[in-house]
Design a protein around this motif. Structure first.
Motif, mmCIF file in Angstrom:
data_model
loop_
_atom_site.group_PDB
_atom_site.id
_atom_site.type_symbol
_atom_site.label_atom_id
_atom_site.label_comp_id
_atom_site.label_asym_id
_atom_site.label_seq_id
_atom_site.Cartn_x
_atom_site.Cartn_y
_atom_site.Cartn_z
ATOM 1 N N VAL A 4 0.987 -1.292 -0.228
ATOM 2 C CA VAL A 4 0.157 -0.082 0.152
ATOM 3 C C VAL A 4 0.821 1.090 -0.152
ATOM 4 O O VAL A 4 0.342 2.278 0.082
ATOM 5 N N GLY A 5 2.137 1.104 -0.162
ATOM 6 C CA GLY A 5 2.976 2.435 -0.297
ATOM 7 C C GLY A 5 4.150 2.335 0.429
ATOM 8 O O GLY A 5 4.233 1.486 1.355
ATOM 9 N N GLU A 15 -2.474 -3.441 9.651
ATOM 10 C CA GLU A 15 -3.698 -2.952 9.987
ATOM 11 C C GLU A 15 -4.847 -2.585 8.703
ATOM 12 O O GLU A 15 -5.856 -2.730 9.064
ATOM 13 N N GLN A 16 -4.203 -1.955 7.821
ATOM 14 C CA GLN A 16 -4.710 -1.577 6.726
ATOM 15 C C GLN A 16 -5.561 -2.892 5.723
ATOM 16 O O GLN A 16 -6.502 -3.002 5.366
ATOM 17 N N HIS A 78 -16.523 1.254 -0.618
ATOM 18 C CA HIS A 78 -15.534 0.084 -0.864
ATOM 19 C C HIS A 78 -14.644 0.373 -2.017
ATOM 20 O O HIS A 78 -13.346 -0.004 -1.830
ATOM 21 N N LEU A 79 -14.919 0.753 -3.158
ATOM 22 C CA LEU A 79 -13.969 0.821 -4.365
ATOM 23 C C LEU A 79 -13.063 2.062 -3.882
ATOM 24 O O LEU A 79 -11.796 1.751 -4.172
ATOM 25 N N ASP A 84 -7.624 3.490 -2.653
ATOM 26 C CA ASP A 84 -6.553 4.139 -1.507
ATOM 27 C C ASP A 84 -5.484 3.279 -1.144
ATOM 28 O O ASP A 84 -4.315 3.646 -0.952
ATOM 29 N N ALA A 85 -5.821 1.980 -1.111
ATOM 30 C CA ALA A 85 -4.856 0.789 -0.758
ATOM 31 C C ALA A 85 -3.987 0.788 -1.697
ATOM 32 O O ALA A 85 -3.024 -0.260 -1.571
ATOM 33 N N GLY A 86 -4.215 1.127 -2.877
ATOM 34 C CA GLY A 86 -3.390 0.616 -4.112
ATOM 35 C C GLY A 86 -3.815 -0.633 -4.782
ATOM 36 O O GLY A 86 -2.856 -1.156 -5.392
#
Length: 195
Positions: A4-5, A15-16, A78-79, A84-86
């Motif tokens: 995610v980055g 956690e994400q 949701h999308l 955002d999470a990539g």
């Protein structure tokens, strides 16, 4: 590997991950996008597929109300979280979703576990612990392990691993599903929402 980055710590990434997979509709979306043969999925088709899974009926029998409810939740909540999470590229104007390669890494965490079953990863860890204990007992000559030849114990370990691998392959075959099948469901617990 950070999915995610680069600026997130491993704890933040974990956690994400759990935040993403804590919701059934997002799990369904991750499953559907990861199983599809096409790189790009239209939002309406994704909503219809998820609504069909939720209502346990064929996609062609999903009512417009059921599809619209899922469509709206995917579009508004949701999308954007998945984007955002990539994990996906989401084009709101064209209403299409493109799965990114990072999405495949999340599928590993969707291992199917029912009720009081243990995941295969824990089973193999336990089997390894038993094997190490047995080998140590044979090596130090602890009774009754010293009464049989070492090759018998080695054969027993190989047999246990072979039977375990065969059982794992057999049960995993039962949960390998095509894109139009029902997705594997991960038990999260009470308090989960679909929205």
């Amino acid at each position: 590997m950070n999915v995610v980055g680069e600026d997130l710590s491993e704890a933040e990434t974990t956690e994400q991950l759990f935040e993403i997979l804590s919701n059934r509709r997002r799990r369904y979306a991750v499953y559907a996008l990861g199983q599809g043969e096409e790189d790009t999925v239209e939002l309406g088709e994704l909503a219809r597929r998820i609504a069909a899974w939720e209502t346990e009926q064929p996609p062609e029998q999903v009512s417009s109300t059921e599809r619209k409810r899922v469509y709206t939740a995917l579009q508004q909540s949701h999308l954007p979280k998945l984007a955002d999470a990539g994990l996906v590229d989401y084009d709101e104007r064209a209403s299409v979703i493109h799965a990114r390669p990072e999405l495949e890494e999340y599928e590993v965490y969707m291992e199917l576990v029912h009720g009081r079953e243990i995941p295969w990863s824990h089973y193999y860890l336990g089997l390894s612990g038993v094997a190490v204990s047995l080998l140590l007992a044979v090596w130090v000559g602890a009774p009754p392990f010293s009464t049989l030849p070492d090759v018998v114990w080695m054969a027993a370990l190989v047999a246990a691993l072979t039977v375990s691998a065969a059982a794992h392959a057999y049960f995993s075959r039962g949960v390998e599903l095509v894109a139009d099948g029902t997705p594997p469901e991960v038990e999260i617990g009470p308090g989960e929402t679909d929205d």
